[in-house]
Design an enzyme around this catalytic site. Structure first.
Site, PDB file in Angstrom:
ATOM      1  N   SER A  35       5.148   6.376   8.735  1.00 31.71           N
ATOM      2  CA  SER A  35       5.044   4.977   8.310  1.00 31.71           C
ATOM      3  C   SER A  35       6.067   4.111   9.029  1.00 31.71           C
ATOM      4  O   SER A  35       7.257   4.407   9.029  1.00 31.71           O
ATOM      5  CB  SER A  35       5.311   4.854   6.804  1.00 31.71           C
ATOM      6  OG  SER A  35       4.341   5.545   6.090  1.00 31.71           O
ATOM      7  N   HIS A  66      -0.285   1.876   9.025  1.00 32.40           N
ATOM      8  CA  HIS A  66      -0.795   2.976   9.836  1.00 32.40           C
ATOM      9  C   HIS A  66      -1.982   2.492  10.654  1.00 32.40           C
ATOM     10  O   HIS A  66      -2.965   2.014  10.112  1.00 32.40           O
ATOM     11  CB  HIS A  66      -1.258   4.138   8.944  1.00 32.40           C
ATOM     12  CG  HIS A  66      -0.164   4.720   8.116  1.00 32.40           C
ATOM     13  ND1 HIS A  66       0.566   5.808   8.517  1.00 32.40           N
ATOM     14  CD2 HIS A  66       0.333   4.371   6.913  1.00 32.40           C
ATOM     15  CE1 HIS A  66       1.455   6.097   7.585  1.00 32.40           C
ATOM     16  NE2 HIS A  66       1.340   5.248   6.606  1.00 32.40           N
ATOM     17  N   HIS A  88      -3.007  11.110   4.454  1.00 33.13           N
ATOM     18  CA  HIS A  88      -2.194  11.556   3.316  1.00 33.13           C
ATOM     19  C   HIS A  88      -3.076  12.086   2.193  1.00 33.13           C
ATOM     20  O   HIS A  88      -4.217  11.643   2.026  1.00 33.13           O
ATOM     21  CB  HIS A  88      -1.361  10.399   2.757  1.00 33.13           C
ATOM     22  CG  HIS A  88      -0.444   9.766   3.749  1.00 33.13           C
ATOM     23  ND1 HIS A  88      -0.863   8.782   4.615  1.00 33.13           N
ATOM     24  CD2 HIS A  88       0.863   9.989   4.023  1.00 33.13           C
ATOM     25  CE1 HIS A  88       0.157   8.414   5.371  1.00 33.13           C
ATOM     26  NE2 HIS A  88       1.221   9.132   5.043  1.00 33.13           N
ATOM     27  N   TYR A  90      -2.747  11.353  -0.846  1.00 30.35           N
ATOM     28  CA  TYR A  90      -3.030  10.294  -1.827  1.00 30.35           C
ATOM     29  C   TYR A  90      -4.196   9.387  -1.430  1.00 30.35           C
ATOM     30  O   TYR A  90      -4.672   8.591  -2.236  1.00 30.35           O
ATOM     31  CB  TYR A  90      -1.777   9.451  -2.121  1.00 30.35           C
ATOM     32  CG  TYR A  90      -1.184   8.749  -0.924  1.00 30.35           C
ATOM     33  CD1 TYR A  90      -1.795   7.633  -0.364  1.00 30.35           C
ATOM     34  CD2 TYR A  90      -0.002   9.202  -0.356  1.00 30.35           C
ATOM     35  CE1 TYR A  90      -1.254   6.993   0.725  1.00 30.35           C
ATOM     36  CE2 TYR A  90       0.548   8.569   0.739  1.00 30.35           C
ATOM     37  CZ  TYR A  90      -0.073   7.472   1.267  1.00 30.35           C
ATOM     38  OH  TYR A  90       0.463   6.844   2.359  1.00 30.35           O
ATOM     39  N   GLU A  91      -4.648   9.506  -0.184  1.00 32.45           N
ATOM     40  CA  GLU A  91      -5.821   8.719   0.213  1.00 32.45           C
ATOM     41  C   GLU A  91      -7.107   9.323  -0.339  1.00 32.45           C
ATOM     42  O   GLU A  91      -8.160   8.694  -0.289  1.00 32.45           O
ATOM     43  CB  GLU A  91      -5.889   8.619   1.744  1.00 32.45           C
ATOM     44  CG  GLU A  91      -4.753   7.799   2.331  1.00 32.45           C
ATOM     45  CD  GLU A  91      -4.706   7.873   3.847  1.00 32.45           C
ATOM     46  OE1 GLU A  91      -5.392   7.068   4.487  1.00 32.45           O
ATOM     47  OE2 GLU A  91      -3.984   8.730   4.384  1.00 32.45           O
ATOM     48  N   ALA A 118       8.663   8.696   6.985  1.00 34.73           N
ATOM     49  CA  ALA A 118       9.605   7.865   6.232  1.00 34.73           C
ATOM     50  C   ALA A 118       9.824   8.588   4.908  1.00 34.73           C
ATOM     51  O   ALA A 118       8.873   9.070   4.299  1.00 34.73           O
ATOM     52  CB  ALA A 118       9.014   6.487   5.995  1.00 34.73           C
ATOM     53  N   MET A 221       5.722  12.004   1.175  1.00 33.05           N
ATOM     54  CA  MET A 221       4.331  12.288   0.801  1.00 33.05           C
ATOM     55  C   MET A 221       3.529  12.863   1.972  1.00 33.05           C
ATOM     56  O   MET A 221       2.305  12.751   2.002  1.00 33.05           O
ATOM     57  CB  MET A 221       3.654  11.012   0.297  1.00 33.05           C
ATOM     58  CG  MET A 221       4.393  10.333  -0.842  1.00 33.05           C
ATOM     59  SD  MET A 221       3.648   8.764  -1.278  1.00 33.05           S
ATOM     60  CE  MET A 221       4.924   8.050  -2.343  1.00 33.05           C
ATOM     61  N   SER A 222       4.214  13.471   2.927  1.00 34.75           N
ATOM     62  CA  SER A 222       3.486  13.928   4.119  1.00 34.75           C
ATOM     63  C   SER A 222       4.149  15.148   4.749  1.00 34.75           C
ATOM     64  O   SER A 222       4.931  15.847   4.113  1.00 34.75           O
ATOM     65  CB  SER A 222       3.429  12.791   5.146  1.00 34.75           C
ATOM     66  OG  SER A 222       4.717  12.543   5.683  1.00 34.75           O
ATOM     67  N   ASN A 245      14.902   4.543   2.210  1.00 36.19           N
ATOM     68  CA  ASN A 245      15.418   4.055   0.931  1.00 36.19           C
ATOM     69  C   ASN A 245      16.062   5.233   0.219  1.00 36.19           C
ATOM     70  O   ASN A 245      15.815   6.381   0.564  1.00 36.19           O
ATOM     71  CB  ASN A 245      14.269   3.472   0.081  1.00 36.19           C
ATOM     72  CG  ASN A 245      13.149   4.472  -0.103  1.00 36.19           C
ATOM     73  OD1 ASN A 245      12.410   4.779   0.822  1.00 36.19           O
ATOM     74  ND2 ASN A 245      13.053   5.005  -1.306  1.00 36.19           N
ATOM     75  N   HIS A 259       7.073   0.028  -0.901  1.00 32.92           N
ATOM     76  CA  HIS A 259       6.565   0.309   0.444  1.00 32.92           C
ATOM     77  C   HIS A 259       7.096  -0.683   1.477  1.00 32.92           C
ATOM     78  O   HIS A 259       7.294  -0.336   2.636  1.00 32.92           O
ATOM     79  CB  HIS A 259       5.029   0.291   0.424  1.00 32.92           C
ATOM     80  CG  HIS A 259       4.393   0.867   1.660  1.00 32.92           C
ATOM     81  ND1 HIS A 259       4.724   2.112   2.162  1.00 32.92           N
ATOM     82  CD2 HIS A 259       3.447   0.375   2.499  1.00 32.92           C
ATOM     83  CE1 HIS A 259       4.015   2.353   3.254  1.00 32.92           C
ATOM     84  NE2 HIS A 259       3.226   1.318   3.478  1.00 32.92           N
TER      85      HIS A 259
END
Ligand code: 6GU
Length: 287
Positions: A35, A66, A88, A90-91, A118, A221-222, A245, A259
């Site tokens: 990201s 993306h 991902h 979550y998609e 990220a 998440m990846s 972060n 995000h």
């Protein structure tokens, strides 16, 4: 069987052959842009790019930040293929689909995969903007059976029960540390353990505390799914997290993960991240 949502070896081969027919480039290094880090692909010279939607069997990227292109080109003279935008969990894709590009990489002739992401920092010594060399991972979804290798195993890709204790190539970690020092990045170049979660919601405070106790340095998440599939088919892996972060660890904090902050930090550190990756790629020896 129905449970296997992955693509067959033949289908993967068809996709790879389709790509190979459209370019003379024969990449030995595959890169995945995280990201806000899609600028890495823009560094490639003599580009041949394909939108994911035009590539047979490819899923399409749906997330803001993306781009969704597969870019062939040279980085410091070395032939590379770069995912500008990744898939991902979550998609909503089956986990075997989000890792399809790793098998395509393999069939294109890629020997080494360089993955960026990220991530939220949990290590109390980390600061926003730190770059973490991933030395190991915790596949939390995997604990619950969510592993990209679930389903019938095709031995043409790799063994049924692949080893993961050597997932992150030690020589490449060392090389990156050296290169990072040479570039003057010593103050913000770290190493640590990355933990993947399913997302898309960020962690609660209790979850962050739990992960911290488990020895996690950064959460995202990846990456882990891609690493597992890449290792399964015998590619070397090098991975970096940009700490965009800091995960919220106490109830008095006013901080909230979002995000926009992730993308913003990506922009600020993108140049250094790109220079580190390209310098490492430049010094990767063929297998
Ligand atoms: Cl704080 N958590 C997760 N799961 N992914 C992230 C993140 C945090 N920051 C960037 N990506």
């Amino acid at each position: 069987p129905e449970s296997n949502k992955g693509l067959s070896y033949e289908d993967c081969k068809a996709t790879a052959d389709w790509l190979l027919a459209q370019t003379d480039m024969r990449p030995t290094v595959g890169i995945v842009c995280g990201s806000g880090l899609g600028g890495l692909a823009d560094l490639l010279k003599d580009q041949v790019a394909f939108n994911y939607k035009d590539i047979p069997n490819f899923p399409q990227s749906t997330v803001h930040g993306h781009a969704g292109r597969l870019v062939f080109g040279t980085m410091k003279g070395k032939p590379c293929v770069c995912m500008q935008g990744r898939f991902h969990l979550y998609e909503g894709y089956p986990i075997q689909r989000i890792t399809l590009p790793m098998r395509i990489f393999k069939l294109l002739g890629v020997q080494t995969v360089v993955i960026t992401n990220a991530a939220g920092g949990l290590n109390q010594d980390f600061k926003v903007g730190d770059i973490m060399i991933i030395k190991d991972h915790i596949n939390l979804p995997g604990f619950a059976g969510n592993n990209p290798l679930v389903g019938p195993n095709d031995e043409r890709f790799g063994v049924r029960f692949p080893c993961m204790s050597d997932a992150y190539d030690r020589d490449l970690q060392q090389l990156a540390m050296e290169v990072g020092q040479e570039l003057g990045y010593g103050d913000f170049l770290k190493e640590g353990v990355y933990c993947v979660l399913g997302g898309p919601s960020f962690e609660t405070i209790a979850e962050c505390r739990m992960l911290h106790m488990l020895g996690v340095d950064a959460v995202g998440m990846s990456t882990v799914h891609e690493v597992i599939v890449a290792r399964h088919c015998g590619m070397r892996v090098f991975a970096l997290s940009l700490i965009t972060n800091l995960a919220v660890m106490d109830y008095d904090s006013e901080e909230k993960a979002n995000h926009e902050e992730v993308l913003q930090t990506g922009k600020q550190r993108a140049e250094q991240m790109e220079r580190l990756v390209s310098s490492v790629v430049n010094r990767i020896e063929p297998n």
